[in-house]
Design a protein around this motif. Structure first.
Motif, short mmCIF file in Angstrom:
data_model
loop_
_atom_site.label_atom_id
_atom_site.label_comp_id
_atom_site.label_asym_id
_atom_site.label_seq_id
_atom_site.Cartn_x
_atom_site.Cartn_y
_atom_site.Cartn_z
N THR A 2 0.86 -1.18 0.00
CA THR A 2 0.00 0.00 0.00
C THR A 2 0.90 1.23 0.00
OG1 THR A 2 -0.14 0.39 2.38
CG2 THR A 2 -1.61 -1.30 1.46
N ARG A 58 1.54 2.90 2.53
CA ARG A 58 2.22 2.92 3.83
C ARG A 58 3.33 1.88 3.82
NH1 ARG A 58 -2.04 1.61 8.15
NH2 ARG A 58 -0.55 2.52 9.63
N GLU A 113 3.21 -2.06 4.97
CA GLU A 113 1.86 -2.61 5.07
C GLU A 113 1.60 -3.62 3.95
OE1 GLU A 113 -2.61 -1.02 6.04
OE2 GLU A 113 -1.39 0.19 4.67
N THR A 127 -1.51 -6.01 2.17
CA THR A 127 -2.93 -6.28 2.04
C THR A 127 -3.14 -7.50 1.14
OG1 THR A 127 -3.25 -4.87 0.10
CG2 THR A 127 -3.47 -3.83 2.27
N SER A 155 8.22 0.48 9.66
CA SER A 155 7.70 -0.37 8.58
C SER A 155 7.83 -1.85 8.94
CB SER A 155 8.40 -0.07 7.26
OG SER A 155 9.80 -0.20 7.36
N LEU A 183 4.83 -2.58 11.13
CA LEU A 183 3.60 -2.57 10.34
C LEU A 183 3.50 -3.83 9.47
CD1 LEU A 183 1.05 -1.00 9.68
CD2 LEU A 183 2.33 0.23 7.90
N PHE A 184 4.63 -4.27 8.94
CA PHE A 184 4.66 -5.53 8.19
C PHE A 184 4.19 -6.68 9.07
CE2 PHE A 184 6.67 -9.43 6.73
CZ PHE A 184 6.56 -9.38 5.35
N ASP A 190 2.47 -6.60 11.88
CA ASP A 190 1.08 -6.44 12.32
C ASP A 190 0.09 -6.79 11.21
OD1 ASP A 190 2.00 -5.56 14.78
OD2 ASP A 190 1.68 -3.43 14.35
N THR A 191 0.35 -6.31 10.00
CA THR A 191 -0.62 -6.52 8.92
C THR A 191 -0.57 -7.95 8.40
OG1 THR A 191 0.93 -5.53 7.31
CG2 THR A 191 -0.76 -4.09 8.26
#
Length: 297
Positions: free
Chosen positions: A40, A42, A45, A47, A98, A101-102, A104-105
């Motif tokens: 994304t 961010r 991240e 998805t 980052s 975030l990697f 977590d997502t």
């Protein structure tokens, strides 16, 4: 995971290969890598969703059906992981934010869909320091059952100084397997410092030897090959050649001109790009290599 197993990539996109639901994956595949999780805006991240174009091509394949198919594969003893990257992948993990975030997502997607882990196929570069941080954070969330695989290109594993090789060694204690891509490659050095060209047994065995003799356990090394015509621009071999290379590494038989100085009976197995191309080409890769894995020590 089994002592020896077969990995295949499943297309979450439409291309000239046959479109498949996860429920149509041949039984010989033990580990299915879903290609691909997307970046994304961010950094870090990830998805995922069933690609709308693929859904249409399959007559309406929903996220709910996809999740049910993962559950059904689990019931058959299979593992399903999410691959991030690919030729056009743009996921960047280059700092602590980052990296978190990697983790977590990806963990969120594992929880939502039932993925068993992650495949790192970042062909446009990676930062081993922060990707290690991301994968350790993910391991902390997911636990000891987390499957972590990697699919570096040949150039990435020529020496321990390469970023991919560095990452593999940094996470050796939680790494499942490295499925190096023995295709779409120029000539490369083997562990004997001789030059080898792709598309034969020697290329596979002499390059695998670099990983096997430079820090990875044999059970963390597998051979990644294309599933026949259309799957790669170069490096396509007959599935029987993959079997010969596995026999050479595991038992010292079936070798070409290069013969390793020792055997690696725990060599993990093989990977193919891709399940879709394999089915398109008649299933010869899984049908040949899959059963052969059961004959290894």
């Amino acid at each position: 995971m089994p002592k020896h197993f077969l990995t295949g990539y499943w297309h979450d996109f439409v291309n000239p290969a046959q479109e498949l639901k996860l429920s149509q994956v041949p039984d010989q595949y033990d580990l299915i890598a879903v290609a691909f999780g997307e970046a994304t805006s961010r950094a870090g991240e990830v998805t995922f969703q069933v690609d709308p174009e693929l859904s249409t091509a399959l007559g309406g394949y929903t996220d709910a059906q996809f999740k049910d198919d993962i559950a059904a594969l689990h019931a058959k003893g299979k593992k399903v992981i999410l691959s991030v990257g690919g030729e056009r992948g743009a996921i960047q993990v280059s700092d602590g934010t980052s990296a978190q975030l990697f983790a977590d997502t990806v963990h969120g997607l594992m929880t939502e869909y039932g993925f068993d882990g992650i495949d790192i196929d970042l062909e446009n570069g990676l930062n081993p320091t922060y990707m290690e941080q991301a994968l350790r954070a993910l391991h902390g969330k997911a636990g000891a059952g987390l499957v972590i695989t990697m699919a570096p290109q040949t150039i990435d594993m020529q020496s321990t100084g390469g970023s991919y090789f560095q990452l593999a060694l940094k996470i050796k204690d939680i790494l499942t397997v490295v499925n190096m891509q023995y295709y779409n490659s120029g000539t490369m050095l083997g562990c004997d410092q001789k030059v080898y060209g792709q598309g034969n047994v020697d290329f596979m065995t002499a390059l695998a030897c670099i990983q096997l003799e430079n820090g990875l356990r044999a059970d963390q090394v597998a051979l990644g090959l294309p599933a026949g015509a259309g799957a790669a621009g170069g490096g396509v071999v007959a599935p029987s050649a993959v079997n010969d290379a596995l026999d050479c590494l595991a038992k010292g038989t079936g070798c070409g001109a290069f013969k390793p100085s020792r055997t690696y009976p725990d060599i993990r197995g093989a990977m193919t790009w891709s399940i879709n191309w394999d089915v398109t080409n008649g299933g010869g890769f899984a049908g040949t290599v899959g059963p052969h894995l059961d004959t290894l020590p």
